[in-house]
Design a protein around this motif. Structure first.
Motif, PDB file in Angstrom:
ATOM      1  N   ASP A 134       0.912  -1.488   0.154  1.00 19.41           N
ATOM      2  CA  ASP A 134       0.510   0.079   0.030  1.00 19.41           C
ATOM      3  C   ASP A 134       0.788   1.550   0.641  1.00 19.41           C
ATOM      4  OD1 ASP A 134      -2.731  -1.428   0.577  1.00 19.41           O
ATOM      5  OD2 ASP A 134      -2.551  -1.603   2.230  1.00 19.41           O
ATOM      6  N   CYS A 135       2.381   1.355   0.521  1.00 19.89           N
ATOM      7  CA  CYS A 135       2.269   2.698   1.226  1.00 19.89           C
ATOM      8  C   CYS A 135       3.540   2.556  -0.122  1.00 19.89           C
ATOM      9  CB  CYS A 135       3.361   2.729   2.701  1.00 19.89           C
ATOM     10  SG  CYS A 135       4.478   4.360   3.060  1.00 19.89           S
ATOM     11  N   VAL A 136       4.256   3.439  -1.065  1.00 19.84           N
ATOM     12  CA  VAL A 136       5.149   3.785  -1.816  1.00 19.84           C
ATOM     13  C   VAL A 136       5.934   4.651  -1.300  1.00 19.84           C
ATOM     14  CG1 VAL A 136       3.247   3.025  -3.703  1.00 19.84           C
ATOM     15  CG2 VAL A 136       3.637   5.446  -3.202  1.00 19.84           C
ATOM     16  N   SER A 137       5.696   5.093  -0.953  1.00 16.17           N
ATOM     17  CA  SER A 137       6.814   5.815  -0.238  1.00 16.17           C
ATOM     18  C   SER A 137       7.091   6.448   1.464  1.00 16.17           C
ATOM     19  CB  SER A 137       6.546   7.922  -0.330  1.00 16.17           C
ATOM     20  OG  SER A 137       5.290   7.821  -0.470  1.00 16.17           O
ATOM     21  N   SER A 138       5.746   6.266   1.703  1.00 14.02           N
ATOM     22  CA  SER A 138       5.736   6.579   3.601  1.00 14.02           C
ATOM     23  C   SER A 138       4.182   7.395   3.339  1.00 14.02           C
ATOM     24  CB  SER A 138       6.448   7.807   3.899  1.00 14.02           C
ATOM     25  OG  SER A 138       5.657   9.089   3.352  1.00 14.02           O
ATOM     26  N   CYS A 139       3.775   6.794   4.925  1.00 15.03           N
ATOM     27  CA  CYS A 139       2.346   6.816   5.490  1.00 15.03           C
ATOM     28  C   CYS A 139       2.448   6.923   6.590  1.00 15.03           C
ATOM     29  CB  CYS A 139       1.065   5.663   4.625  1.00 15.03           C
ATOM     30  SG  CYS A 139       1.927   3.920   5.669  1.00 15.03           S
ATOM     31  N   HIS A 140       1.193   7.763   7.160  1.00 18.05           N
ATOM     32  CA  HIS A 140       1.284   7.387   8.803  1.00 18.05           C
ATOM     33  C   HIS A 140       1.219   6.179   9.797  1.00 18.05           C
ATOM     34  CE1 HIS A 140      -0.114  11.455   8.894  1.00 18.05           C
ATOM     35  NE2 HIS A 140      -0.817  10.982   7.630  1.00 18.05           N
ATOM     36  N   ARG A 141       1.238   5.323   9.077  1.00 21.25           N
ATOM     37  CA  ARG A 141       1.789   3.802   9.668  1.00 21.25           C
ATOM     38  C   ARG A 141       3.254   3.972  10.059  1.00 21.25           C
ATOM     39  NH1 ARG A 141      -1.351  -0.766   6.044  1.00 21.25           N
ATOM     40  NH2 ARG A 141      -0.924   0.981   4.254  1.00 21.25           N
ATOM     41  N   CYS A 142       3.832   4.362   9.085  1.00 21.48           N
ATOM     42  CA  CYS A 142       5.247   4.696   8.915  1.00 21.48           C
ATOM     43  C   CYS A 142       6.042   5.130   9.519  1.00 21.48           C
ATOM     44  CB  CYS A 142       5.474   3.532   8.023  1.00 21.48           C
ATOM     45  SG  CYS A 142       5.844   4.828   6.192  1.00 21.48           S
ATOM     46  N   LEU A 143       6.377   6.534   8.534  1.00 23.37           N
ATOM     47  CA  LEU A 143       7.232   7.672   9.039  1.00 23.37           C
ATOM     48  C   LEU A 143       6.174   9.200   9.080  1.00 23.37           C
ATOM     49  CD1 LEU A 143       9.957   7.049   6.206  1.00 23.37           C
ATOM     50  CD2 LEU A 143       9.676   6.108   8.343  1.00 23.37           C
ATOM     51  N   ARG A 144       5.211   9.164   7.782  1.00 27.15           N
ATOM     52  CA  ARG A 144       4.706  10.651   8.785  1.00 27.15           C
ATOM     53  C   ARG A 144       3.414  10.670  10.022  1.00 27.15           C
ATOM     54  NH1 ARG A 144       1.591  11.930   2.005  1.00 27.15           N
ATOM     55  NH2 ARG A 144       3.864  11.160   1.584  1.00 27.15           N
ATOM     56  N   GLU A 145       4.060  11.825  10.666  1.00 28.88           N
ATOM     57  CA  GLU A 145       2.611  12.479  11.440  1.00 28.88           C
ATOM     58  C   GLU A 145       3.825  13.693  11.788  1.00 28.88           C
ATOM     59  OE1 GLU A 145       4.464  13.965  14.842  1.00 28.88           O
ATOM     60  OE2 GLU A 145       6.741  13.919  14.460  1.00 28.88           O
ATOM     61  N   PHE A 146       2.408  14.519  12.619  1.00 31.88           N
ATOM     62  CA  PHE A 146       2.463  15.715  12.537  1.00 31.88           C
ATOM     63  C   PHE A 146       3.485  16.375  12.347  1.00 31.88           C
ATOM     64  CE2 PHE A 146       1.266  20.091  14.649  1.00 31.88           C
ATOM     65  CZ  PHE A 146       0.145  20.392  13.410  1.00 31.88           C
ATOM     66  N   GLY A 147       4.529  16.396  13.108  1.00 32.72           N
ATOM     67  CA  GLY A 147       6.150  17.005  13.110  1.00 32.72           C
ATOM     68  C   GLY A 147       6.278  17.129  12.398  1.00 32.72           C
TER      69      GLY A 147
ATOM     70  N   HIS B 208       6.628  15.348   4.348  1.00 33.52           N
ATOM     71  CA  HIS B 208       6.380  14.758   4.336  1.00 33.52           C
ATOM     72  C   HIS B 208       5.747  13.711   2.696  1.00 33.52           C
ATOM     73  CE1 HIS B 208       2.347  13.806   7.162  1.00 33.52           C
ATOM     74  NE2 HIS B 208       3.402  14.368   7.838  1.00 33.52           N
ATOM     75  N   PRO B 209       6.294  15.184   1.893  1.00 32.62           N
ATOM     76  CA  PRO B 209       6.534  13.941   0.264  1.00 32.62           C
ATOM     77  C   PRO B 209       8.047  13.604  -0.081  1.00 32.62           C
ATOM     78  CG  PRO B 209       6.114  16.780   0.517  1.00 32.62           C
ATOM     79  CD  PRO B 209       6.338  15.873   1.336  1.00 32.62           C
ATOM     80  N   ILE B 210       8.426  13.734   0.957  1.00 33.18           N
ATOM     81  CA  ILE B 210      10.378  13.169   0.698  1.00 33.18           C
ATOM     82  C   ILE B 210      10.435  12.368   1.391  1.00 33.18           C
ATOM     83  CG2 ILE B 210      11.528  15.683  -0.106  1.00 33.18           C
ATOM     84  CD1 ILE B 210      12.809  16.117   2.340  1.00 33.18           C
ATOM     85  N   LEU B 211       9.652  11.727   2.173  1.00 32.05           N
ATOM     86  CA  LEU B 211      10.368  10.834   3.224  1.00 32.05           C
ATOM     87  C   LEU B 211       9.405   9.661   2.256  1.00 32.05           C
ATOM     88  CD1 LEU B 211       8.079  11.953   6.155  1.00 32.05           C
ATOM     89  CD2 LEU B 211      11.292  11.914   5.811  1.00 32.05           C
ATOM     90  N   ASP B 212      10.979   8.664   2.637  1.00 29.48           N
ATOM     91  CA  ASP B 212      10.437   7.218   1.744  1.00 29.48           C
ATOM     92  C   ASP B 212      11.703   6.730   2.901  1.00 29.48           C
ATOM     93  OD1 ASP B 212      11.390   4.865   0.363  1.00 29.48           O
ATOM     94  OD2 ASP B 212      10.524   6.371  -1.404  1.00 29.48           O
ATOM     95  N   TRP B 213      10.195   5.548   3.431  1.00 27.55           N
ATOM     96  CA  TRP B 213      11.025   4.006   3.757  1.00 27.55           C
ATOM     97  C   TRP B 213      11.751   2.929   3.711  1.00 27.55           C
ATOM     98  CZ3 TRP B 213      10.022  -1.019   3.206  1.00 27.55           C
ATOM     99  CH2 TRP B 213       8.924  -1.368   2.545  1.00 27.55           C
TER     100      TRP B 213
END
Length: 219
Positions: free
Chosen positions: A89-102, A107-112
């Motif tokens: 489901d996650c092609v780069s990052s999402c709220h289940r892995c790397l994304r959070e409010f802080g 967000h656009p450049i995070l990549d697990w």
């Protein structure tokens, strides 16, 4: 993990390090970690210990359980990342892995996937980084057909790398790993072979990283 700490209690950053010994040398950088709270609990000092930080990286890669915990399974962080449903489901990052409010600004450049590769390189500068790793291989297999189809390109494989052909303009686009050098003087064997294959068929070659293709498919 086992430390009673919230992400907001730690700051991570990049410190540029200019090389004054070589004229016009591009700056390198190092990552730093610090406590964000006044009179913080000292987690940055704890994790900044070289041995503990190596253990942390090995835990991120699912290789070992940190010595400071007895209850955390070695693969409790890595496995949920690299297996379905998250890996699909996650092609780069999402709220289940790397994304959070802080970290919303990033967000656009995070990549697990890229993060795992960087952890591998931090442990071993000679680590083999390529698209045959399962989490990259599966991603490329899923995004390449719609990516090239959306650009009205005919999907084709050049040597071992996925590509697309614009027959009208006689141009070939080849997908490569985000960390691979695009300088022809420093091509990896896979890139050199794919470029030679495309050029041997008379195409002009454009290299496009998977990182770029996922985020800017029509650029």
């Amino acid at each position: 993990m086992s430390l009673d700490v919230n992400e907001s209690e730690l700051d991570l950053g990049i410190q540029p390090i200019p090389d004054f010994s070589t004229p016009f040398a591009p700056p390198t950088a190092r990552i730093f970690i610090s406590d964000s709270l006044e009179n913080g609990a000292g987690y940055s000092t704890f994790l900044g210990d070289p041995n503990r930080f190596e253990e942390l990286l090995r835990f991120v890669l699912g290789q070992a359980r940190p010595s400071w915990t007895r209850s955390t399974p070695p693969d409790s962080f890595h496995s949920p990342l690299v297996t379905p449903p998250h890996s699909h489901d996650c092609v780069s990052s999402c709220h289940r892995c790397l994304r959070e409010f802080g970290n919303m600004a990033y967000h656009p450049i995070l990549d697990w996937r890229l993060g795992l590769d960087m952890a591998r390189l931090a442990l071993d500068p000679g680590a083999h980084i390529d698209l045959t790793e399962s989490y990259w291989f599966d991603l490329v297999a899923r995004i390449a057909p719609p990516y090239f189809g959306g650009l009205s390109l005919q999907a084709r494989t050049f040597d071992t790398l996925s590509g697309g052909v614009d027959a009208f303009n006689n141009e070939a686009f080849i997908l490569i790993h985000p960390l691979w050098d695009t300088d022809a003087a420093n091509f990896r064997p896979e890139v050199a072979a794919a470029v030679a294959d495309a050029q041997g068929q008379g195409f002009r070659v454009t290299l496009r990283s998977v990182f770029h293709a996922v985020r800017f498919p029509y650029e």
